[in-house]
Scaffold this active site. Sequence first.
Site, PDB file in Angstrom:
ATOM      1  CB  SER A 185      -0.849   0.053   1.195  1.00 27.58           C
ATOM      2  OG  SER A 185      -0.035  -0.129   2.266  1.00 27.58           O
ATOM      3  CG  HIS A 213      -4.125  -1.370  -1.515  1.00 32.10           C
ATOM      4  ND1 HIS A 213      -4.549  -0.232  -1.594  1.00 32.10           N
ATOM      5  CD2 HIS A 213      -3.617  -1.756  -0.278  1.00 32.10           C
ATOM      6  CE1 HIS A 213      -4.633   0.532  -0.329  1.00 32.10           C
ATOM      7  NE2 HIS A 213      -4.148  -0.317   0.422  1.00 32.10           N
ATOM      8  CE  LYS A 245      -7.428  -0.074   1.288  1.00 34.16           C
ATOM      9  NZ  LYS A 245      -7.916  -0.455   2.822  1.00 34.16           N
TER      10      LYS A 245
END
Length: 410
Positions: A185, A213, A245
């Site tokens: 990240s 991610h 996310k």
Amino acid sequence: MNSLQRRIDAFTSRLNKVKDNNLYFYLRQIDALHDARVTINGREMIMFSSYSYLGLIDHPKIKMAAHRALDELGPGTHGVRILAGTTRLHVELEKRLAEFNRTEDAIAYSSGFIGNVATISAFVGKGDAVLVDQLSHASLVDGCRLSGADFIWFKHNDVSDLEKRLKEARENHRGILIVVDAVYSMDGDIAPVPDLIKLARDYDAWLLVDEAHSLGVLGESGHGIQEYFGLKPGEIDILTGSLSKTIPAVGGYVAGRKDFITFLRHTARGFVFSAALPPAAVAAAKAALDVIEEEPWRIAKLRENISRFIAGLKRLGFETLDTKSSVIPIVIGDEDTTLRMTMALHDEGIFICPILPPAVPPKTCRLRANVLTSHTFDDIDYTLAALERAKAKLGLGSEPVIAGAGAAIS
């Protein structure tokens, strides 16, 4: 004054100094958000700190699903999942997560952080070993420490160093768990998962990969790290991920074998003792998985935007490390220059956050730019021009700074 109060006072003093210089950029109140735009203090800004990688946060199908769930089941559940908090929507989401990840089953948690902590601490313990990449997310690190297993770092993405640690761990431990992120990240690079799978099999270890991610970003159709490397179902033992996310909801999940997920449903304290996810968030997450598969143009556009932005940064002489994802580190170096660079960009209407120690090592401070599908080419080109102006204003040289290993926070 005791030492605990002195700790608070030292932090407060440092924080006030940053605020007095108008260089505090965190916890900003956002009054409106739409696609890649946010409104802060009545001013619209281009957003480069969002995790909405595929631009789904304002998607009408997802919003409609959340509305329907709110009307049908209300704003929250009435308990923990294992007792009275499991609704039809929770069951459907977990089935959809397993299908999307090509696993036998999946479990949804109240947050991605809690999911990692609860899963690891339930699965391994005293007498076991956890081997953790140096850049692993804080939730993975905390889960490993809480478990009571022997904690062993290995160098970031260094397969040789991991094998050395595995050889040592195999001698003295009952069980071994290898823990990595799919996409890191703070650096945006990708774990060498096929090599990790081979090592896990050679040393009778389990492999956990966090897809926070990478879901929606990696792979031809956005199905993540397995698709990116062309892996077969089940080659990764444990997949964990976020529902806040790319997926515009809240929560986290773990996907894997049915017996393992059943084990977690009855032993993971963060599941057993946490209230169930709100129905609207559950419905939104499920709808988002459908949209990812129904609208592949979003992934294609994201890749175009990433390529355009990285090429522009390299042309301007910025160091972007080995990123291969939506997370683009723009390495500046020292803390003060990084904060002033952030201010220069904010002045030009670009919302981006500085990343400072302890999230990254000293002298490797950076701006973390998250590229989104919803960014236009004009957004990207304007931001690159603003970066060029800021670099000249601050008198930055042409030599980029190369960062070393650190510990990610988000």
